[in-house]
Design a protein around this motif. Structure first.
Motif, mmCIF file in Angstrom:
data_model
loop_
_atom_site.group_PDB
_atom_site.id
_atom_site.type_symbol
_atom_site.label_atom_id
_atom_site.label_comp_id
_atom_site.label_asym_id
_atom_site.label_seq_id
_atom_site.Cartn_x
_atom_site.Cartn_y
_atom_site.Cartn_z
ATOM 1 N N VAL A 118 4.260 2.833 2.025
ATOM 2 C CA VAL A 118 4.701 4.202 1.789
ATOM 3 C C VAL A 118 3.637 5.148 2.324
ATOM 4 O O VAL A 118 2.446 4.965 2.064
ATOM 5 N N VAL A 119 4.051 6.166 3.066
ATOM 6 C CA VAL A 119 3.131 7.208 3.526
ATOM 7 C C VAL A 119 3.846 8.547 3.397
ATOM 8 O O VAL A 119 4.958 8.710 3.905
ATOM 9 N N VAL A 120 3.234 9.512 2.698
ATOM 10 C CA VAL A 120 3.804 10.849 2.596
ATOM 11 C C VAL A 120 2.833 11.863 3.180
ATOM 12 O O VAL A 120 1.646 11.594 3.346
ATOM 13 N N ARG A 121 3.345 13.030 3.477
ATOM 14 C CA ARG A 121 2.575 14.085 4.128
ATOM 15 C C ARG A 121 1.851 14.946 3.106
ATOM 16 O O ARG A 121 2.396 15.282 2.051
ATOM 17 N N GLY A 122 0.610 15.325 3.431
ATOM 18 C CA GLY A 122 -0.146 16.249 2.608
ATOM 19 C C GLY A 122 -0.296 17.599 3.282
ATOM 20 O O GLY A 122 0.125 17.793 4.429
ATOM 21 N N ASN A 123 -0.910 18.545 2.582
ATOM 22 C CA ASN A 123 -1.024 19.898 3.125
ATOM 23 C C ASN A 123 -1.948 19.962 4.338
ATOM 24 O O ASN A 123 -1.703 20.737 5.275
ATOM 25 N N HIS A 124 -3.000 19.146 4.381
ATOM 26 C CA HIS A 124 -3.868 19.133 5.557
ATOM 27 C C HIS A 124 -3.168 18.478 6.744
ATOM 28 O O HIS A 124 -3.342 18.920 7.892
ATOM 29 N N HIS A 152 0.833 -1.194 0.000
ATOM 30 C CA HIS A 152 0.000 0.000 0.000
ATOM 31 C C HIS A 152 0.873 1.252 0.000
ATOM 32 O O HIS A 152 1.998 1.242 0.517
ATOM 33 N N ALA A 153 0.330 2.315 -0.573
ATOM 34 C CA ALA A 153 0.963 3.630 -0.512
ATOM 35 C C ALA A 153 -0.130 4.669 -0.280
ATOM 36 O O ALA A 153 -1.171 4.649 -0.946
ATOM 37 N N PHE A 154 0.116 5.552 0.675
ATOM 38 C CA PHE A 154 -0.830 6.606 1.031
ATOM 39 C C PHE A 154 -0.157 7.938 0.704
ATOM 40 O O PHE A 154 0.803 8.334 1.371
ATOM 41 N N VAL A 155 -0.678 8.625 -0.330
ATOM 42 C CA VAL A 155 0.036 9.800 -0.828
ATOM 43 C C VAL A 155 -0.592 11.099 -0.331
ATOM 44 O O VAL A 155 -0.909 12.008 -1.098
ATOM 45 N N LEU A 166 8.207 7.461 -7.564
ATOM 46 C CA LEU A 166 8.290 8.570 -6.629
ATOM 47 C C LEU A 166 6.876 8.863 -6.145
ATOM 48 O O LEU A 166 5.944 8.961 -6.950
ATOM 49 N N TYR A 167 6.731 9.015 -4.832
ATOM 50 C CA TYR A 167 5.440 9.279 -4.213
ATOM 51 C C TYR A 167 5.472 10.671 -3.591
ATOM 52 O O TYR A 167 6.354 10.986 -2.794
ATOM 53 N N VAL A 168 4.497 11.508 -3.939
ATOM 54 C CA VAL A 168 4.435 12.870 -3.427
ATOM 55 C C VAL A 168 2.980 13.315 -3.451
ATOM 56 O O VAL A 168 2.227 12.940 -4.352
ATOM 57 N N HIS A 169 2.583 14.101 -2.458
ATOM 58 C CA HIS A 169 1.169 14.498 -2.408
ATOM 59 C C HIS A 169 0.813 15.426 -3.556
ATOM 60 O O HIS A 169 -0.210 15.224 -4.230
ATOM 61 N N ALA A 170 1.599 16.448 -3.779
ATOM 62 C CA ALA A 170 1.289 17.447 -4.804
ATOM 63 C C ALA A 170 2.266 17.299 -5.973
ATOM 64 O O ALA A 170 2.244 16.302 -6.676
#
Length: 247
Positions: free
Chosen positions: A60-66, A31-34, A113-117
């Motif tokens: 994978v877990v990356v940070r979002g703006n919220h 799983h990946a949480f973007v 590559l995993y990124v929120h934005a």
């Protein structure tokens, strides 16, 4: 390996559990949480606990703006989103806040590559909504064949070749897209927790690295319960309406 890609869960427990169950039925092995695990929805603690469990198993877990806004209060959000951020902050435990604080903005893993934005400037929270912005993100993701993102709340897929500007199209749910090796690919995987394309069904994508395919899925879930929880929590009614209308 089949990787379930989830973005913008936004504390929607019903949508998250429905997507995870569907992905399991599709043979997801990872799983990946973007980004944007919290904000808007009424179950931030429960959602973070589930994601943290997956992270402990290698997700994978990356940070979002919220997620960032809950941590430090530096945000440029709508009035209803700001109210949800403040409400969320008061309902997370120190370990849950520490989990958010430990999330990176970008993760490189294998060819992805995993990124929120946008990979072009991850901390600026740029919305990748057209081929030009997609091209900038792909150019910044040097060495990655695939870029997986969220933030936009609508599924989309872009591709570019060595001497070709990025092009995009809207994928059809349930239809596997072959990610041919002569191109590089950027996927906006849609929103699990707050779709905004006129559909109430949760959205996620399944990446099959062995077959080099990407399949977008729409998953029905109990959005009426999720909306009722938003209202019961005293969060802005607009956030409940979004779940009921998919906008």
């Amino acid at each position: 390996m089949r990787v379930a890609l989830l973005a913008d869960v936004h504390a929607n427990l019903e949508a998250l559990t429905a997507c995870l169950a569907h992905a399991s039925g599709q043979g997801a092995e990872a799983h990946a949480f973007v980004g944007d695990l919290v904000g808007y929805g009424a179950d931030p603690a429960a959602v973070l606990d589930i994601v943290a469990e997956h992270a402990a198993k290698g997700a994978v877990v990356v940070r979002g703006n919220h997620d960032q806004a809950v941590l430090d209060g530096t945000y440029d959000l709508s009035a209803s989103a700001e109210k949800a951020v403040l409400w969320t902050r008061g309902r997370l435990s120190p370990p849950q806040l520490a989990f958010l604080a430990g999330l990176p903005l970008v993760v490189h893993r294998n060819e992805a590559l995993y990124v929120h934005a946008s990979a072009d400037a991850p901390a600026d929270w740029i919305y990748v909504t057209d081929p030009v912005r997609a091209g900038h993100s792909l150019a910044a993701a040097e060495g990655a064949r695939y870029v997986f993102s969220g933030h936009v709340h609508e599924p989309a897929l872009y591709f570019s070749g060595p001497s070709q500007k990025a092009q995009g199209f809207h994928p059809v749910p349930g239809v596997a897209v072959p990610l041919t090796p002569r191109y590089r690919w950027l996927a906006i995987v849609g929103s699990a927790g707050q779709p905004r394309d006129g559909k109430t069904e949760a959205c996620y994508a399944l990446f099959d690295s062995a077959r080099a395919t990407l399949t977008f899925h729409r998953v029905p879930y109990d959005w009426s319960t999720a909306a009722a929880k938003v209202r019961a929590a005293g969060l802005p009614d607009r956030l409940a309406h979004r779940l009921e209308r998919g906008v």
